[in-house]
Design a protein around this motif. Structure first.
Motif, short mmCIF file in Angstrom:
data_model
loop_
_atom_site.label_atom_id
_atom_site.label_comp_id
_atom_site.label_asym_id
_atom_site.label_seq_id
_atom_site.Cartn_x
_atom_site.Cartn_y
_atom_site.Cartn_z
N ASP A 113 -20.20 135.01 65.02
CA ASP A 113 -20.53 133.68 64.51
C ASP A 113 -22.03 133.49 64.62
OD1 ASP A 113 -20.88 131.06 63.84
OD2 ASP A 113 -19.55 130.24 65.37
N ALA A 114 -22.76 133.60 63.51
CA ALA A 114 -24.22 133.55 63.52
C ALA A 114 -24.75 132.25 64.09
CB ALA A 114 -24.76 133.75 62.10
N ARG A 115 -23.94 131.20 64.09
CA ARG A 115 -24.40 129.93 64.63
C ARG A 115 -24.63 130.01 66.13
NH1 ARG A 115 -19.68 126.20 62.39
NH2 ARG A 115 -18.56 128.06 63.14
N ALA A 116 -24.09 131.02 66.77
CA ALA A 116 -24.27 131.19 68.21
C ALA A 116 -25.37 132.19 68.54
CB ALA A 116 -22.96 131.64 68.84
N ASP A 117 -26.04 132.74 67.51
CA ASP A 117 -27.13 133.67 67.75
C ASP A 117 -28.34 132.94 68.30
OD1 ASP A 117 -25.54 135.62 66.77
OD2 ASP A 117 -26.63 135.91 64.90
N GLY A 118 -29.20 133.68 68.95
CA GLY A 118 -30.44 133.09 69.44
C GLY A 118 -30.94 133.81 70.67
N THR A 119 -31.72 133.10 71.47
CA THR A 119 -32.22 133.62 72.73
C THR A 119 -31.33 133.14 73.86
OG1 THR A 119 -34.50 133.65 71.91
CG2 THR A 119 -34.20 133.69 74.29
N ALA A 120 -30.90 134.04 74.73
CA ALA A 120 -30.03 133.70 75.85
C ALA A 120 -30.79 133.87 77.15
CB ALA A 120 -28.78 134.57 75.84
#
Length: 376
Positions: A251-258
């Protein structure tokens, strides 16, 4: 450095001889102006700061078996704004001629480590420069803990890439983990490259055949941080054992910096991207790569707002636990500025008012203490 700033300077470097480039595609539209507090004492305050070589209080390291390396944080003496144009290091209101054009540099509590156009790595302490290694001249990359004395890089030689760590306080160079598989060299986006992510206290983070690993520089103890790490984009920054990972999901909406000590439990900042980022020295705040400030509380995920309005502004370095240095531009054709902002208050002051246009900076050679060339 940030991809946004690299793009701006790279575009200008390609077009500098042919007139001003069009930046409308990469900056927000509109004729906006900075709402800023211009403190008349700002420049004068910088004049009181000592030039590179002044020692700060260093961090002490330790290890928590459950959560990985821990660093005892001491804020020490606040750092100051610095930058390089050509061969001249600007350190507050002081200048130092390095004797070579610096394509990239990082700072430690002892001095700076910089690269020159031919790929030579120079250690500069007290105005004296010593050659200490080589890097890929086309893609120079250095790392350091600016609260400690260590700097590192992937040494480029005919015998294959080697991880080198320099202690600027002693001049000692170690090759911890030097038995690197031949053929694993390359830039951050090539397939399965060797890559040096960061130094945090006395721990070095790099990618080798085991994935992303944390190596104790003093003992050679190794901990695998991410066995699935593919390249130099997987880890963005490390501070006090807290890591900024780049993550991708179905789910690309959950991509990002963690943000966290482990990828599987890290807190995701959705849609916060970038190959460059920086933690405050106490790891409380994180600044990501964007053409407007993207600063977050690393404990809650809440975004910090700022009382400024630029066409372009991005944080690149923390000067202390609550002060973030940014490079900014009022309009696409105006002079670049260096700005210091207080976090979480969000108030900002201009530290350097007139760096020159990005055209000028690209032509003269411009570097910030982020370890990478701005126009590579």
């Amino acid at each position: 450095m940030t991809e946004k700033l690299k793009t701006l300077l790279h575009d200008r470097a390609e077009t500098v001889a042919f007139g001003a480039p069009d930046l409308e595609a990469v900056v927000r539209a509109g004729d906006r102006r900075l709402r800023r507090r211009r403190a008349g004492a700002a420049a004068g305050g910088l004049a009181a700061v000592a030039v590179v070589g002044a020692l700060l209080v260093t961090q002490l390291g330790g290890t928590d078996p459950a959560n990985g390396p821990q660093v005892v944080h001491d804020p020490g003496i606040p750092a100051h704004v610095s930058w390089v144009v050509g061969s001249v290091l600007h350190d507050g209101d002081r200048t130092v001629d390095l004797g070579f054009e610096a394509t990239a540099y990082v700072r430690t509590t002892t001095g700076i480590v910089a690269t020159s156009p031919d790929g030579t790595v120079h250690s500069v302490v007290g105005g004296r420069s010593v050659d200490v290694g080589t890097v890929d001249a086309e893609n120079p990359h250095l790392v350091a803990d600016d609260e400690g004395t260590l700097a590192g890089w992937v040494n480029d030689s005919n015998e294959g890439p080697t991880f080198l760590v320099l202690d600027q306080s002693t001049g000692e160079i170690t090759s911890n983990g030097a038995a690197v598989e031949r053929g694993m060299g390359g830039t951050a986006d090539s397939q399965n490259p060797v890559y040096f992510y960061a130094i945090d206290g006395r721990t070095a983070y790099w990618r080798d055949s085991r994935g992303a690993v944390a190596v104790d520089v003093d003992t050679d103890d190794v901990r695998v941080v991410d066995a699935e790490a593919r390249n130099g984009f997987d880890i963005v920054a490390v501070e006090n054992g807290v890591i900024a990972f780049n993550v991708q999901h179905d789910d690309a909406r959950a991509d990002g910096t963690a943000i966290g000590t482990r990828r599987d439990t890290a807190m995701v900042l959705p849609r916060v991207y970038g190959t460059y980022g920086a933690f405050s020295p106490d790891a409380h705040y994180y600044s990501g790569d964007a053409d407007e400030p993207q600063v977050y509380d690393a404990r809650t995920g809440n975004r910090v707002t700022f009382d400024l309005d630029y066409a372009f502004a991005t944080g690149y370095e923390w000067l202390d636990d609550h002060t973030l240095a940014m490079i900014a531009q009022d309009t696409p054709k105006s002079s670049a500025q260096l700005v210091t902002c207080e976090v979480p208050a969000g108030t900002c002051d201009v530290a350097v008012d007139d760096l020159g246009s990005f055209d000028d900076l690209a032509a003269e050679g411009f570097a910030l203490p982020v370890g990478s060339a701005l126009d590579d």
